[in-house]
Structure formats: C-alpha cells, structure tokens
Write an enzyme that holds these catalytic residues in place. Structure first.
Site, PDB file in Angstrom:
ATOM      1  N   HIS A 124     -90.127 -13.295 -14.838  1.00  0.00           N
ATOM      2  CA  HIS A 124     -88.869 -13.066 -15.557  1.00  0.00           C
ATOM      3  C   HIS A 124     -87.370 -12.548 -15.293  1.00  0.00           C
ATOM      4  CE1 HIS A 124     -86.092 -10.424 -18.327  1.00  0.00           C
ATOM      5  NE2 HIS A 124     -86.403 -11.050 -18.910  1.00  0.00           N
ATOM      6  N   SER A 125     -86.436 -13.570 -16.071  1.00  0.00           N
ATOM      7  CA  SER A 125     -85.083 -13.237 -15.218  1.00  0.00           C
ATOM      8  C   SER A 125     -85.152 -14.061 -13.768  1.00  0.00           C
ATOM      9  CB  SER A 125     -84.168 -11.898 -15.341  1.00  0.00           C
ATOM     10  OG  SER A 125     -83.322 -12.391 -14.987  1.00  0.00           O
ATOM     11  N   MET A 126     -84.472 -12.595 -12.895  1.00  0.00           N
ATOM     12  CA  MET A 126     -84.401 -13.537 -11.520  1.00  0.00           C
ATOM     13  C   MET A 126     -85.632 -13.966 -10.828  1.00  0.00           C
ATOM     14  SD  MET A 126     -81.648 -14.344 -11.486  1.00  0.00           S
ATOM     15  CE  MET A 126     -80.974 -14.669  -8.905  1.00  0.00           C
ATOM     16  N   THR A 153     -85.101 -17.201 -16.986  1.00  0.00           N
ATOM     17  CA  THR A 153     -84.807 -17.921 -15.870  1.00  0.00           C
ATOM     18  C   THR A 153     -83.181 -18.534 -15.580  1.00  0.00           C
ATOM     19  OG1 THR A 153     -87.026 -17.249 -14.593  1.00  0.00           O
ATOM     20  CG2 THR A 153     -85.303 -18.357 -13.556  1.00  0.00           C
TER      21      THR A 153
END
Length: 882
Positions: A124-126, A153
């Site tokens: 998730h995300s970074m 991301t």
C-alpha cells in the site's frame, strides 16, 4: 510476531514481521507449521502492519468456502509507521529489511510437501515502491517474487520531493525497471489507483512507467475495476470490500493445482488480472475455456428474424434457445448487441457453426466476449469478425422465482456514433456543446472530440425523457478513456437528470489518436439530451491536483522577491517598507515566468541542450513536466498567483500573531530599552558551536528549529520594545502640545514608563527599530518555510529517538550548520549596518535571479529551496559585516 534472526533484529530494531490469523486458524498456526501460500503485506507512509486484516480475513473466508483445499498465509511488516513519503532516508533500510523477511518467510515452509519458492507481495502506498525497490538490491533474486500488487502507490515520482534521498530512490528504482525490463518479464505487477477521491496520491502517479514490455504490468483505477466501480480515498483502498474481494478472487484463480502455489506462468497471471481488474465477462475464470460446445437439453428452439428483440422472463419452466440468423443482417448491419439482466456466471450466448433447419448442432461460446456492468451484462459482436457463424443463439434456462430481461438488436456502427466537440478551456462554462439523441436503440457512443489534456475538465449533463411511464431498468453511463484503464461508470434511473464529471488522470499519448467516449446504455423509447460545459472549478482542481506539491516553491519565491524589494527600498530611500505593501508592489509574475518559458523553449534546440549538458546544469523542471504531458504555460502563472495570495495572508497572520504576543508580553512584564547589539560575542559564538554540535550529533532539522524559536523570541521582543517606544514618543508629543488635566494624567503615565526604561524617546531610534523589525519579519517569514520543509525529518528523528540518537542519513545536516551561523548574526543585526554596506546593491539584486532559479529547478526538488534562501541570507550577513 515472527521471531527474526538475531543479526536481522539487531540491525533493524524498529522493524518487525507478523503473521495474521483469527479464530481456529490463528490457534493452529501458533507453532508456525504453515502449509499455505505466502503473501506479504507492506504498509505505506505512516501505515500500520494491522492493515493486512482486510485481506487476511476475506482470504480466510474464501478458504473456508473451498474447505481449505487452498489457503493463504498473510504476513505483514511493521515499519514503525515511518513517514517515508516525506523522508526518504529510511527507504533503502526498509527495502533491505523486506528482503530479509522474504527469506525468513520461505524458510518457514522448508521441508513442506508443497513448499513455495516465491512470495506474493501486496504494497500500500510507499510499501508498493519498497517492493519494486527489492529488485534493485544486488543480492536479490527476482524469482523470489511471483506477483506484486500495489495499492495507491506513487510509482512515477514522489508526491512531495522534500529530500534528495527520496528523489534519488525514485530515480534508481524507475531506471532499474526500464533498463532491466527483460529480466522482469516473469514478475507480474498490478497497480491499483484510488481515483479522484484520493487527494494524497493522484492516480497519474500510480500508473507504472511505460516499459518496452507491456505484457507483465497492468495499471488500473479503482473506478474502472469490475464489481467495484468506485473511487477510493488513500486509506480506504486498503479495506474497500469490493477491491479486496477482487484481489482475493484473483489470488485464488492464480493457484496452480499441481504445485498448490501461485502459477509460474506469466500469461495466466496476466489473464487472471485482466479478468478481475479490467474486463469481467460475468463468468468464473477458466484458463483454457472450451471453444466449442454442444447445445443439449430439452429446450424449445425459436427463430428470431427481427433486427430488434426484447424478452422478459418470469417463472418460466421451459428452457428456450432463440436463434438469430446472420445471413439476412450482414449487409444492413455491422454489429450485434445484446444485454442480459440475469447476473449469474453461466454461459448464455453462443455462435452457431453447423446448424440444421431447426437447431444448432455445434456452437462456440460467445459469453467470454461479454462484459459485466453494474446492472446488466452486455455483449457487442462485430459481424465482420464472425464470418464463419451462421446464427447467434441466446439460451434462456428454466427459471423459478427469477425475473430478468433480455434485449438484443442489430445496428450499424455509424448510426450509433455521434461526435461532440468539447468546449474551449477559456469558455469558463458560459458556452456549451449539446446533442439530442432520439433513442431507438440500446447503445450510443458519444465521442468527445479534442478531450485529451489533463487540465481540461467538464460537466456533462444527461437528461432522459421517456414516452411512457412504465418501469424501466436503470441506464448505465460510462466515460471510457481508451489509452488507460480509468473509466468511470454511473447508474441512473430513467427518466432523470444526471451530472457526470469528465477529467483525466493521464493525458493522451502523442502516438495515440483514439478519442474518449461517453457510452450510453440506453432505453429504446427514450430521448437523451447531452450537454457539455467547461467547469472552471474543476479545471482549478486539476491544476491543484497535479501541481499542489510545487506551491511551497511559489510561496517562497514571492517572499524572496518581497525581501529583494525591501532591500532595494532600503538602498534608495533609507527606509524599509512593510511586508504586505512590498509584496503587492514587487512580487510580479512577469519578472520570473517569461525567462523560464524562454529557457524551456530554447531547450528544444539541440545546440542549447548540448551547451546545457556541457555545463552539467540540471534539467529545467518545467521541461520534465512538459515531457510527462502535465504542464502548460498558464499553470505556472496560476500557481504564482496562488503563491502570492498565500504569502500575503500568511504575512497578515504572522503580523497579527506578533501583535498578540507583544500585547501579552507588555501586560506581563516591562519592556527593555532599545539598544544596538554586537553582532558577534563570545557567548553567541558558544551558542553557534553548541547548535552546530547538536546538528552534527543528532538532527539538523532540530538545530534549525531551535534557532528558529530563538529568532522568533528576538523578533517578539523587538516588537514589544518598538511598541513601547512608539507609545512613549506619542505621549511625549501630546505633552508638549497640550496642558490640560487629561494631558497631565497621560504625562504621569508616560513618566512612569520613562522611569522604567530610564531612556527618553528618540524619533530616529524608533524609525530605525521599525525598519529593522520589518526586515526581521520578512526574514522570519522566509525562515518559517525552511523550517516547514525540514519538519518531516525532525518528526522522523523524534519518533525513532529511542532507537538512535543520530538521524542517519540526515538531509539537512550541513545546511543546518550554515543556517545556524547566518541566523545567529542576523537576529542581532539592524538596518543601519546594512544601509552603509557596499554590498547592499548586489544583495538587493540577487533575490530576483534566485527566484527564477528556484522556480526553474525547485518545483520537482523542494529540498533545493532552502539552498536558494540560504545564499540570499548569506549576502545579507556579509552586508552587516562589510
């Protein structure tokens, strides 16, 4: 919690690895005798390892449905909720820790019957970027990852490039994926973006960089994902049930029955992902579906010769086959369209190859060409592609208690395709484009001509009017963007008035001539009016969405121009003007914007590019953004005006706060006498050395914050003294002019202040103090933004203080030492020293080229902004000395 090797635990004390479980499953796996398929979840910026719960819980329910024939073991990494989107110094450390986790996870399955050799990763995300970065490690084997799914991301670039480590990390990861594209063909990657509800990471950043190999990577927006059809915010994409279900269904379809692990066949992996995330045919996934089938059963065969056909089914005990002969329709029509409101997963439409007079002996299953929509499943067949077919057959099985409708028609593509030119950006919503569709069919495609740039945004109004008031199934309107998977669907009742927002996540590629379409899945006896207008608010929203991260550069640029204007006024009149007045007078976009535009234009010529590279100058940020199709000249002007407004109102708030603090000070204690202070004393030298030591041994941002508070205290103190002196001066003038009783009372009040300060008021001293105060307020304004830009590394350091006293790496250690030295001198300086300096003329001219340079090279590199400000303040210090 999974116990890690001592060496790993000692090297990464802040990080942990967990296995998710619940109920009996959790109890059974406490001894870590695992037999499932490993999936590793990586949280993002400030994300919790507990976010794996949504995936793990639904996967467990799915495993229970298949009696644990297959099941997944979900692992999660605890990154201590680090702010990796704002501080890039720990990204490399996180990547190396994940590598260790992968090795530990695979060791848990050693000596099992169906031991996995690779791990699936969900980031998730970074966390998704960290997963991609695994492949940049020298000793990492790419075959350790079989599938990578990223959620919201930012793959293309950081949202806020606040330090060099962050931008360098991105450059290394993206360059590796482009250069080593051939080596990554066995890794299947899916990127899911949140859409317009995600205000933190715009979806354009979540699209994987275009590689030479397109067959192993897929990027979609959640609003286009079948059975989800919804935009998510940055956090809810982790637990959005529709998306989690699509992900878990895909995972189960990816299992190889022989190895009981995720398949090693890249083609199958991509077909599964396409099935669940791009185009769902309303059928359960099959790797190799049967091409031909025999239509059996005691069904009634009915021939339909009409070009348009509707059939409603309710409690029908007899199964039926409806056959549509194609020979009579091929000349008049180009396509066959059919929609079915029964949303089951069985086959329902076939192509007849060998037909007798009454029935079809052998047929090909055309249900795989269907597409699932929110209220129906539809199929569009181009007759030219099916020359071998003699009939199309619709199967209607016996139904008990079910009610559904079938609508089919032959149509000519030209008659159902209409063109609607979009309105110009500068129409400001005053003009509109309009078309009227007198619907006699079931499908219309409205081509939105010249809709291809990210700064275009429109409101589309669809009004439907029907002839009769009978109950109808809802209509579906789909905005289809052909060059990326970012469609959005809206379900509307009929008749009704519906509003659709039309804007892009990705601009049209240069070599792509396809046109966005508004697909209207209509009712055949209704009239549709489509009105399109430019939405000014949404155009501004698009500019903010794509360029809000660059706003600090424009704000600081405005303040720097104001600072230069104050120095110029000081040089010409001997007086320092007020911040707000000078901002309005000096901060003009025509001073900086034309020069940058000229440079970007000239960089189109090879000779200038060669000179530019020869001088080793960095590329102008506007040119890079232009190459990504997210830039146009007016953007910079709008952002500059936004920056001016924010700088102005932040100056007003800052001045008001100073007055409040000084009023509070005056009520609590007596002011001191205004007096000139020495620039450098042994005590101040010790203070500078102490803060330099703090910066070097702990955190540079911490030292900057301390000196900022010290400077703020000095300015408040100066403000208090100036107000006190002004009051004394005004009382003194009133005393000399009036001799009334009221004046005597005021005089006695002034005398008490005079006794306290032991100094008579002096007009020249007060004027000089006011000039100094105005200059200090502007410098403090500049310095406030430097502190804000360095704040993430300070927060990161404070959060990890229990693990390490020294922040390593520190993005602002060396800059902090220079800033501490500069501000220690500046906070004790006055404008009288600067006025008499020989360097003032140079110092007054430098902020303008620095503002231009800041806008040219700081938009995509916010960490460069403090360097430009520091250089300008360094000249100010030299003016105080020389």
């Amino acid at each position: 919690k999974i116990k890690l090797p001592k060496k790993t635990a000692r090297r990464y004390p802040a990080y942990e690895l967990y296995l998710y479980g619940e109920g009996n499953y959790a109890e059974e796996n406490k001894n870590l005798l695992l037999t499932g398929i490993p999936v590793l979840f990586l949280p993002g910026n400030a994300g919790s390892y507990k976010q794996v719960r949504s995936l793990g819980s639904i996967a467990l329910r799915k495993a229970e449905d298949v009696d644990f024939k297959y099941h997944f073991n979900f692992f999660s990494v605890n990154f201590n909720e680090e702010l990796v989107a704002l501080y890039g110094g720990s990204l490399q450390r996180q990547t190396k820790f994940v590598h260790e986790c992968v090795k530990v996870i695979l060791k848990l399955y050693r000596d099992r019957e169906f031991a996995p050799t690779s791990v699936a990763i969900v980031g998730h995300s970074m966390g998704g970027l960290v997963a991609r970065a695994l492949l940049t490690l020298k000793n990492f084997k790419p075959e350790l990852i079989n599938i990578l799914i990223t959620q919201a991301t930012p793959h293309v670039a950081p949202v806020m490039p606040l330090d060099k480590y962050l931008t360098d990390f991105y450059t290394a990861v993206n360059n590796h994926w482009i250069l080593k594209a051939q080596d990554l063909r066995n890794l299947t990657t899916l990127s899911v973006a949140g859409g317009f509800r995600d205000y933190q990471v715009r979806s354009g950043l979540a699209f994987l960089p275009r590689l030479s190999q397109h067959d192993s990577a897929l990027s979609v927006v959640s609003s286009a994902v079948p059975r989800a059809w919804a935009s998510t915010d940055h956090l809810s994409i982790v637990w959005c049930k529709e998306l989690i279900l699509a992900t878990i269904r895909a995972f189960f379809d990816l299992i190889d029955e022989n190895t009981r692990q995720i398949t090693e066949d890249p083609k199958k992996r991509m077909s599964v992902l396409n099935h669940h995330f791009v185009r769902h045919p309303a059928k359960i996934f099959e790797e190799n579906p049967e091409v031909f089938t025999e239509l059996t059963g005691a069904f009634i065969w009915i021939t339909v010769k009409a070009s348009k056909w509707t059939y409603s089914v309710y409690n029908d005990s007899d199964g039926k086959y409806f056959t549509f002969p194609l020979a009579s329709h091929r000349k008049s029509y180009s396509h066959f369209y059919c929609e079915n409101s029964m949303l089951d997963t069985s086959s329902w439409i076939y192509g007849c190859i060998n037909s007798s007079s009454s029935m079809c002996l052998e047929a090909t299953d055309l249900s795989w060409n269907a597409e699932l929509l929110p209220t129906t499943k539809v199929v569009i067949l181009k007759l030219q592609d099916y020359t071998s077919l003699s009939h199309i057959v619709i199967q209607v099985p016996p139904t008990v208690g079910n009610k559904y409708t079938l609508d089919c028609e032959f149509f000519k593509e030209d008659s159902r395709t209409v063109q609607l030119p979009v309105t110009h950006l500068f129409s400001f919503g005053l003009s509109s484009s309009k078309i009227l569709l007198n619907s006699t069919g079931l499908l219309y495609n409205v081509q939105l001509q010249h809709f291809n740039q990210i700064y275009q945004a429109f409101k589309i109004y669809i009004e439907s009017h029907c002839q009769s008031l009978k109950e109808r199934k809802p209509n579906v309107y789909r905005l289809h963007i052909p060059w990326s998977h970012e469609d959005s669907l809206i379900v509307a009742k009929v008749p009704s008035s519906t509003e659709i927002s039309a804007k892009l996540h990705i601009a049209q590629p240069q070599n792509d001539s396809r046109v966005p379409e508004l697909n209207i899945y209509s009712s055949s006896d209704c009239q549709y009016e489509v009105i399109l207008k430019t939405s000014l608010t949404q155009v501004l929203g698009q500019i903010i969405r794509f360029h809000a991260g660059a706003l600090p550069v424009y704000i600081v640029s405005n303040i720097l121009l104001t600072y230069g204007g104050q120095l110029s006024t000081l040089l010409s009149t001997g007086q320092c003007s007020d911040f707000s007045l000078e901002l309005v007078r000096t901060a003009k976009p025509y001073k900086v914007e034309p020069l940058i535009s000229i440079i970007v234009f000239l960089q189109g010529f090879n000779w200038l590019r060669e000179i530019w590279e020869l001088l080793s100058l960095p590329e102008v940020d506007a040119a890079v953004l232009s190459s990504r199709d997210v830039w146009f000249p007016l953007v910079s002007l709008i952002l500059f005006l936004f920056g001016t407004g924010i700088a102005y109102w932040s100056g007003v708030v800052f001045s008001t706060s100073l007055r409040l603090f000084s009023s509070l000070w005056l009520t609590l204690m007596r002011p001191t006498v205004l007096q000139k202070e020495k620039l450098i004393t042994p005590r101040r030298l010790c203070g500078v050395l102490s803060l330099a030591l703090v910066s070097w041994t702990t955190c540079g941002a911490f030292a900057v914050f301390i000196i900022y508070l010290q400077y703020l205290f000095k300015v408040i103190k100066l403000h208090v003294n100036v107000r006190a002196e002004q009051n004394m001066l005004s009382h003194s003038k009133e005393t000399s002019q009036n001799s009334s009783i009221h004046t005597v009372k005021r005089q006695s009040s002034m005398d008490s202040i005079s006794e306290a300060t032991q100094s008579p008021p002096n007009s020249t001293t007060v004027d000089e103090a006011i000039n100094s105060l105005r200059m200090h307020v502007t410098i403090l304004n500049l310095f406030t933004w430097i502190v804000l830009l360095n704040l993430p590394s300070l927060i990161y350091w404070l959060k990890n203080l229990r693990y390490n006293v020294r922040l390593d790496p520190d993005p602002c250690r060396s800059t902090a030492i220079v800033i501490v030295c500069i501000l220690e001198i500046l906070m004790n300086s006055s404008t009288s020293e600067v006025k008499s300096s020989k360097l003032l003329k140079i110092a007054a001219k430098v902020p303008l080229p620095l503002s231009v340079a800041m806008l040219a090279f700081g938009r995509m590199h916010l960490y460069k902004v403090p360097h430009f400000v520091t250089f300008s303040l360094l000249l100010h210090v030299l003016c105080c000395i020389v």
